[in-house]
Design a protein around this motif. Structure first.
Motif, PDB file in Angstrom:
ATOM      1  N   VAL A 195       1.041  -1.075  -0.118  1.00  0.00           N
ATOM      2  CA  VAL A 195       0.168   0.011  -0.108  1.00  0.00           C
ATOM      3  C   VAL A 195       0.879   1.116  -0.190  1.00  0.00           C
ATOM      4  N   GLU A 196       0.497   2.400  -1.006  1.00  0.00           N
ATOM      5  CA  GLU A 196       1.317   3.399  -0.748  1.00  0.00           C
ATOM      6  C   GLU A 196       0.467   4.689  -0.448  1.00  0.00           C
ATOM      7  N   ILE A 197       0.839   5.356   0.480  1.00  0.00           N
ATOM      8  CA  ILE A 197       0.351   6.544   1.185  1.00  0.00           C
ATOM      9  C   ILE A 197       0.707   7.968   0.867  1.00  0.00           C
ATOM     10  N   VAL A 231      -4.257   7.142  -1.356  1.00  0.00           N
ATOM     11  CA  VAL A 231      -4.044   5.734  -1.127  1.00  0.00           C
ATOM     12  C   VAL A 231      -4.089   4.866  -2.192  1.00  0.00           C
ATOM     13  N   SER A 232      -2.906   3.941  -2.449  1.00  0.00           N
ATOM     14  CA  SER A 232      -3.042   3.143  -3.620  1.00  0.00           C
ATOM     15  C   SER A 232      -2.735   1.748  -3.200  1.00  0.00           C
ATOM     16  N   VAL A 233      -3.328   0.709  -3.784  1.00  0.00           N
ATOM     17  CA  VAL A 233      -2.657  -0.524  -3.192  1.00  0.00           C
ATOM     18  C   VAL A 233      -2.196  -0.963  -4.777  1.00  0.00           C
ATOM     19  N   ILE A 262      -3.500  -6.236   1.247  1.00  0.00           N
ATOM     20  CA  ILE A 262      -4.438  -5.259   2.115  1.00  0.00           C
ATOM     21  C   ILE A 262      -6.024  -5.628   1.844  1.00  0.00           C
ATOM     22  N   THR A 310       5.420   3.766   1.886  1.00  0.00           N
ATOM     23  CA  THR A 310       5.066   2.496   1.277  1.00  0.00           C
ATOM     24  C   THR A 310       5.179   1.627   2.435  1.00  0.00           C
ATOM     25  N   LEU A 369      -8.727   0.738   2.836  1.00  0.00           N
ATOM     26  CA  LEU A 369      -8.342   2.043   2.317  1.00  0.00           C
ATOM     27  C   LEU A 369      -9.175   3.131   2.582  1.00  0.00           C
TER      28      LEU A 369
END
Length: 167
Positions: A97-99, A164-166, A147, A140, A152
């Motif tokens: 997950v990227e935030i 937020v990206s998975v 996830i 990251t 999210l």
């Protein structure tokens, strides 16, 4: 440290590029004034190619750093962080997950880790972009398992989170 680099290299942007690239890649200056990644010696031409500068800029950058006690203290003690799992996480069955954080990014890692802990999600690795290099740094997180989608929405509610990206 960045203020010191800026004052030393303000008239020499290529040198600043080299110093930033060394920091980014975890490269240190050894006692012999050579550049190393761990115990692996890095050639001036290889670093020059990576930083997109002439190889002579590498030598001049090292000379400036070596002559400054504070900068040498930093650049002689850099240790590479190790393998980042992001690009191979799917191959290993891990989650990513990227935030993306905005200016108010304080406490995001703690809030994300708490949320994951509440959902029994184990974190294998976490790393964040440096606010000195990125306007909106990205956190990251690599997890033991993918996830769940419902998390999210919880992440996006955290103060300072922009996206937020998975993966």
């Amino acid at each position: 440290m960045w203020e010191s680099l800026n004052s030393k290299f303000s008239k020499y942007p290529a040198r600043m590029t080299v110093a930033q690239k060394m920091f980014e890649l975890g490269l240190r200056i050894g006692e012999d004034n050579k550049i190393y990644c761990g115990n692996l010696k890095i050639s001036d031409s290889a670093l020059a190619a990576a930083a997109n500068v002439d190889r002579r800029v590498i030598k001049s950058t090292v000379n400036v750093i070596v002559q400054d006690e504070d900068l040498f203290e930093v650049f002689s003690n850099i240790v590479p962080a190790g393998t980042l799992l992001k690009n191979i996480a799917k191959n290993l069955g891990l989650g990513v997950v990227e935030i993306e954080a905005g200016e108010e990014s304080e406490g995001i890692l703690a809030a994300v880790a708490t949320t994951m802990s509440e959902h029994d999600i184990d974190i294998r690795q976490a790393y964040a972009g440096d606010t000195k290099f990125e306007g909106n740094p990205v956190l990251t997180i690599i997890t033991e398992n993918p996830i769940p989608g419902e998390l999210l929405n919880e992440f996006i509610k955290i103060n300072g989170v922009l996206k937020v990206s998975v993966l």
